[in-house]
Motif scaffolding. Sequence first.
Motif, PDB file in Angstrom:
ATOM      1  N   GLY A 100     -24.582  31.909  56.626  1.00 51.38           N
ATOM      2  CA  GLY A 100     -24.644  30.515  57.055  1.00 51.38           C
ATOM      3  C   GLY A 100     -24.106  30.273  58.443  1.00 51.38           C
ATOM      4  O   GLY A 100     -24.388  29.237  59.059  1.00 51.38           O
ATOM      5  N   GLY A 101     -23.350  31.226  58.980  1.00 46.30           N
ATOM      6  CA  GLY A 101     -22.811  31.085  60.324  1.00 46.30           C
ATOM      7  C   GLY A 101     -23.732  31.582  61.416  1.00 46.30           C
ATOM      8  O   GLY A 101     -23.406  31.451  62.603  1.00 46.30           O
ATOM      9  N   ILE A 102     -24.887  32.137  61.060  1.00 46.13           N
ATOM     10  CA  ILE A 102     -25.853  32.618  62.066  1.00 46.13           C
ATOM     11  C   ILE A 102     -26.537  31.403  62.689  1.00 46.13           C
ATOM     12  O   ILE A 102     -27.222  30.645  62.001  1.00 46.13           O
ATOM     13  CB  ILE A 102     -26.875  33.568  61.434  1.00 46.13           C
ATOM     14  CG1 ILE A 102     -26.182  34.836  60.919  1.00 46.13           C
ATOM     15  CG2 ILE A 102     -27.966  33.928  62.438  1.00 46.13           C
ATOM     16  CD1 ILE A 102     -27.102  35.797  60.186  1.00 46.13           C
TER      17      ILE A 102
ATOM     18  N   LEU B  53     -33.102  36.919  65.881  1.00 48.21           N
ATOM     19  CA  LEU B  53     -33.070  37.887  64.782  1.00 48.21           C
ATOM     20  C   LEU B  53     -34.383  37.809  64.027  1.00 48.21           C
ATOM     21  O   LEU B  53     -34.857  36.706  63.712  1.00 48.21           O
ATOM     22  CB  LEU B  53     -31.908  37.551  63.848  1.00 48.21           C
ATOM     23  CG  LEU B  53     -31.834  38.260  62.488  1.00 48.21           C
ATOM     24  CD1 LEU B  53     -31.593  39.751  62.675  1.00 48.21           C
ATOM     25  CD2 LEU B  53     -30.733  37.636  61.626  1.00 48.21           C
ATOM     26  N   THR B  54     -34.994  38.964  63.752  1.00 46.05           N
ATOM     27  CA  THR B  54     -36.186  39.027  62.901  1.00 46.05           C
ATOM     28  C   THR B  54     -35.924  40.034  61.792  1.00 46.05           C
ATOM     29  O   THR B  54     -35.526  41.165  62.062  1.00 46.05           O
ATOM     30  CB  THR B  54     -37.427  39.450  63.705  1.00 46.05           C
ATOM     31  OG1 THR B  54     -37.700  38.467  64.711  1.00 46.05           O
ATOM     32  CG2 THR B  54     -38.647  39.586  62.800  1.00 46.05           C
ATOM     33  N   VAL B  55     -36.153  39.609  60.557  1.00 45.99           N
ATOM     34  CA  VAL B  55     -35.947  40.468  59.385  1.00 45.99           C
ATOM     35  C   VAL B  55     -37.263  40.573  58.631  1.00 45.99           C
ATOM     36  O   VAL B  55     -37.839  39.559  58.224  1.00 45.99           O
ATOM     37  CB  VAL B  55     -34.859  39.905  58.454  1.00 45.99           C
ATOM     38  CG1 VAL B  55     -34.694  40.788  57.218  1.00 45.99           C
ATOM     39  CG2 VAL B  55     -33.527  39.768  59.198  1.00 45.99           C
ATOM     40  N   SER B  56     -37.731  41.800  58.438  1.00 42.05           N
ATOM     41  CA  SER B  56     -38.927  42.046  57.642  1.00 42.05           C
ATOM     42  C   SER B  56     -38.528  42.773  56.371  1.00 42.05           C
ATOM     43  O   SER B  56     -37.821  43.778  56.427  1.00 42.05           O
ATOM     44  CB  SER B  56     -39.924  42.898  58.449  1.00 42.05           C
ATOM     45  OG  SER B  56     -41.078  43.189  57.682  1.00 42.05           O
ATOM     46  N   ASN B  57     -38.971  42.261  55.226  1.00 46.54           N
ATOM     47  CA  ASN B  57     -38.693  42.852  53.911  1.00 46.54           C
ATOM     48  C   ASN B  57     -37.261  43.380  53.812  1.00 46.54           C
ATOM     49  O   ASN B  57     -37.018  44.520  53.450  1.00 46.54           O
ATOM     50  CB  ASN B  57     -39.710  43.953  53.555  1.00 46.54           C
ATOM     51  CG  ASN B  57     -39.923  45.000  54.636  1.00 46.54           C
ATOM     52  OD1 ASN B  57     -40.501  44.699  55.692  1.00 46.54           O
ATOM     53  ND2 ASN B  57     -39.488  46.215  54.392  1.00 46.54           N
ATOM     54  N   GLY B  58     -36.307  42.505  54.139  1.00 41.60           N
ATOM     55  CA  GLY B  58     -34.897  42.877  54.125  1.00 41.60           C
ATOM     56  C   GLY B  58     -34.076  41.931  53.276  1.00 41.60           C
ATOM     57  O   GLY B  58     -34.483  40.796  53.021  1.00 41.60           O
TER      58      GLY B  58
ATOM     59  N   VAL C 125     -24.167  49.233  62.516  1.00 41.82           N
ATOM     60  CA  VAL C 125     -24.153  48.213  63.567  1.00 41.82           C
ATOM     61  C   VAL C 125     -23.725  48.839  64.889  1.00 41.82           C
ATOM     62  O   VAL C 125     -24.317  48.573  65.945  1.00 41.82           O
ATOM     63  CB  VAL C 125     -23.222  47.049  63.175  1.00 41.82           C
ATOM     64  CG1 VAL C 125     -22.944  46.144  64.378  1.00 41.82           C
ATOM     65  CG2 VAL C 125     -23.838  46.239  62.039  1.00 41.82           C
ATOM     66  N   ALA C 126     -22.704  49.691  64.844  1.00 44.07           N
ATOM     67  CA  ALA C 126     -22.242  50.363  66.067  1.00 44.07           C
ATOM     68  C   ALA C 126     -23.342  51.237  66.665  1.00 44.07           C
ATOM     69  O   ALA C 126     -23.491  51.304  67.897  1.00 44.07           O
ATOM     70  CB  ALA C 126     -20.999  51.199  65.759  1.00 44.07           C
TER      71      ALA C 126
ATOM     72  N   ALA D 298     -25.992  40.231  63.612  1.00 39.30           N
ATOM     73  CA  ALA D 298     -25.994  38.815  63.985  1.00 39.30           C
ATOM     74  C   ALA D 298     -24.705  38.117  63.556  1.00 39.30           C
ATOM     75  O   ALA D 298     -24.216  37.222  64.251  1.00 39.30           O
ATOM     76  CB  ALA D 298     -27.200  38.120  63.359  1.00 39.30           C
ATOM     77  N   ILE D 299     -24.165  38.512  62.417  1.00 36.27           N
ATOM     78  CA  ILE D 299     -22.927  37.909  61.928  1.00 36.27           C
ATOM     79  C   ILE D 299     -21.730  38.367  62.759  1.00 36.27           C
ATOM     80  O   ILE D 299     -20.870  37.557  63.143  1.00 36.27           O
ATOM     81  CB  ILE D 299     -22.715  38.271  60.439  1.00 36.27           C
ATOM     82  CG1 ILE D 299     -23.772  37.604  59.562  1.00 36.27           C
ATOM     83  CG2 ILE D 299     -21.304  37.873  59.971  1.00 36.27           C
ATOM     84  CD1 ILE D 299     -23.775  38.095  58.127  1.00 36.27           C
TER      85      ILE D 299
END
Length: 271
Positions: free
Chosen positions: A204-206, A122-127, A81-82, A112-113
């Motif tokens: 759930g907090g996103i 946020l977009t997640v592909s095959n993750g 993340v950093a 995002a969290i």
Amino acid sequence: MPYLDSPDGRLSYDVIDITAPWVESPQTILFHHGVSTTSGIWSEWLPQLADRYRIVRFDTRGFGRSAVPDPGFAWSMDGLVADALAVAAAAGAERFHCVGESIGGTVAIALAIRHPDRLLSLTVSNGAHQGSAVQNVRGQWDRRIADDGQEAWANEMMARRFFPGALSEEKFRWFEREHATCSAHVTLGLANLLLETDLTPGVGGIRMPVLLLSPDASPFIPPSVMCDLHARLPDSELQVFAHSRHGLPLSHGRECGAALRRFLDRRFGAG
């Protein structure tokens, strides 16, 4: 490609800014790829996006032109993340849309969290958000690489990522070469990190808009995993691509880029 120096080594990135002159203050999209590939995987997404958005791609630590850590490096989700935030800062992006595939998608979820103020979407592909749900990795990748080497693992992975005929010959050769020449210890280090990661408590907090892109036949992250993620997210959309495996971002790059553009146009009012 420009680069930035971090305490753990150099990160290579590029910024593509060919936005139309009538687009005032264009937003930025940061792309984060997965294991044993490089930022080139996003190439066919870009024509759908570059007229309106600044594009930032980088080679994840250990791959491409970025520094390869020594064996035994302490991989962590916080560290990845950093890295993403450092690249965004170097590119001058205070807030941005984040797109990640495979473990890059997991990093994007963690971002995002932990830093929701930095992301527009946020977009997640095959993750996956939960490493224990990832299939056909634990005990298989390490044995295959230990017994036969990175190249043999890469050859086996091609069939798991793509249906026959999914790629042109030149694209197939490029991706196979990327796989075969990546660091084995980095591949396994990141795979082990993914398997031990569980972001479920924070999903759930996103609150930002989320786009989920799922292959229908990934042997690693089946649609049920992304359906579970979709159900946990307060504001998400899910698109499943027929006849696709884990290499979805490459085999269906144009389609994925178009899906992202439609999503951003709906959610952010772009023309």
